[in-house]
Write an enzyme that holds these catalytic residues in place. Structure first.
Site, short mmCIF file in Angstrom:
data_model
loop_
_atom_site.label_atom_id
_atom_site.label_comp_id
_atom_site.label_asym_id
_atom_site.label_seq_id
_atom_site.Cartn_x
_atom_site.Cartn_y
_atom_site.Cartn_z
CG HIS A 129 0.02 -6.85 4.97
ND1 HIS A 129 -0.03 -6.44 6.28
CD2 HIS A 129 0.35 -5.75 4.25
CE1 HIS A 129 0.26 -5.16 6.35
NE2 HIS A 129 0.50 -4.72 5.14
CB SER A 142 -1.59 -3.41 1.41
OG SER A 142 -0.39 -4.06 1.77
CB THR A 158 12.11 -9.51 -11.79
OG1 THR A 158 13.17 -9.23 -12.71
CG2 THR A 158 11.56 -10.90 -12.05
N GLY A 172 0.79 -1.22 0.00
CA GLY A 172 0.00 0.00 0.00
C GLY A 172 0.83 1.27 0.00
CD GLN A 185 -6.82 -0.83 7.88
OE1 GLN A 185 -7.54 -1.76 8.22
NE2 GLN A 185 -5.52 -0.80 8.16
CG ASN A 209 -4.72 3.68 9.82
OD1 ASN A 209 -5.06 4.74 9.27
ND2 ASN A 209 -3.67 3.61 10.61
CB CYS A 269 3.63 2.44 9.64
SG CYS A 269 2.99 1.34 8.36
#
Length: 377
Positions: free
Chosen positions: A200, A198, A235, A69, A178, A150, A320
């Site tokens: 996860h 994102s 890649t 994200g 979220q 969040n 974070c």
């Protein structure tokens, strides 16, 4: 162990880890190579992109796979701002954004001279479309808001803001980290130009996300090769991309059932907290997955530590900033910097994997800690 920090990250589903392992074991070719190994890898990525595009109801060509994200937010904000500077120099975002947005727009301000407006919520914490409309200027080129916060779960009026921007030149970016995999999201229908997600956060792997972009002008963030339709060099992380597509596919199949389950868990939690001295930091419509609670005169750091020692994982807010606990900038935007609520509020975040028994056990542990603390004071 009781894990109630799902807004930070979610457990990976068995079906997701299985397809990732299969990909690692069978597909090692570079997707940019023209031989059969490369073509096989490229096909897998195209299929994953198509899966996500179908769920979002967007053209597959308008999806860029990213490292998560934060990169998606940076790509949208920096790429759009720098490419469209001839149209204006003004950016609008909110004071309650994730740092992946706040720090990025402040970078654009400090290093590139953009004029940034941070819109605060109303005094009661609510967020209305007028707050954005009132900040618009003729030279506004970019508006960025989160879909849901969040730290508090607050849902912002995305569709209404998009509607207000239809007659303005400003591009609309939405941080949907979220809500992806929890609510149905169709960027084109909503009028969203850029959307970040994102993996996860919806039971996928860490280190992978995506950015939806309309057919707009924006600079690349990462330069080198022609991967991702020449939009992002490097890649591709095939196993992560496959895992993300699988996680979103599973989430999409169970969207309503999972949302109703989490809603019931939130209701149960609040019901079982009855009799405890607490308040809820809730501002209007919220996602049931995130609950921000304040416990008067109980320092959040101490509460987190005591819960952790009892095998319970919650947080004070954004993952974070978890390494260095700081007062919540989200609550500060509502209550002010001097409010004691900034030091006594914690975040409990649920997922469809959370069980009713875990809620009951958590509340029992929490009540014991709060009661013991009260008797000692």
């Amino acid at each position: 162990m009781i894990y109630l920090d799902n807004a930070a990250t979610t457990p990976v589903l068995p079906a997701v880890s299985q397809v990732m392992l299969e990909t690692l074991n069978t597909t090692f070719g570079n997707p940019s190579s023209i031989h059969s190994y490369g073509r096989s890898a490229g096909k897998i990525i195209r299929e994953a992109r198509k899966t996500i595009a179908t769920i979002l109801d967007v053209p597959a060509r308008n999806l860029i796979f990213t490292s998560g994200g934060s990169e998606a937010n940076n790509q949208a904000l920096i790429g759009c701002a720098l490419a469209n500077r001839a149209k204006g120099n003004h950016i609008i975002t909110t004071a309650i954004e994730h740092h992946a947005v706040l720090h990025t727009v402040l970078y654009l301000q400090d290093r590139h001279g953009f004029d940034v407006t941070l819109v605060k919520p109303n005094p009661d914490g609510s967020f209305t479309p007028d707050l954005i409309t009132n900040a618009l200027r003729d030279d506004t080129i970019l508006v960025s808001t989160m879909y849901a916060n969040n730290e508090t779960g607050q849902i912002l009026p995305i569709a209404e803001i998009a509607d207000r921007l239809k007659t303005h030149q400003a591009v609309f970016h939405v941080d949907a980290v979220q809500v992806m995999g929890k609510l149905p999201i169709h960027p084109v229908a909503l009028g969203i130009d850029f959307l970040s997600a994102s993996a996860h956060k919806f039971h996928g792997p860490k280190g992978v996300g995506f950015l939806y972009h309309g057919d707009l002008q924006f600079d690349n963030l990462i330069h080198g090769g022609d991967q991702e339709n020449s939009r992002r060099a490097g890649t591709e992380s095939i196993h992560n991309i496959v895992g993300m597509a699988k996680a979103l596919e599973v989430s999409a199949e169970q969207l309503d059932a999972n949302y109703n389950k989490v809603s019931a868990l939130k209701t149960q939690l609040l019901s079982e907290l009855d009799g405890l001295n607490y308040y809820v930091n809730e501002f209007g419509k919220t996602m049931p997955h995130v609950l921000n609670l304040g416990f008067p005169s109980f320092n959040q750091d101490l509460l987190l530590m005591k819960l952790d020692l009892q095998g319970v994982a919650i947080s004070t807010g954004s993952a974070c900033t978890a390494g260095a606990i700081e007062p919540s900038h989200v609550l500060e935007a509502v209550y002010g910097k001097a409010s004691v609520k900034l030091k006594e509020s914690v975040r409990i975040s649920l997922s469809d994997l959370t069980t009713s028994q875990e809620i009951t056990d958590f509340v029992h542990i929490l009540k014991t800690i709060i009661t013991q603390n009260s008797s000692h004071n």
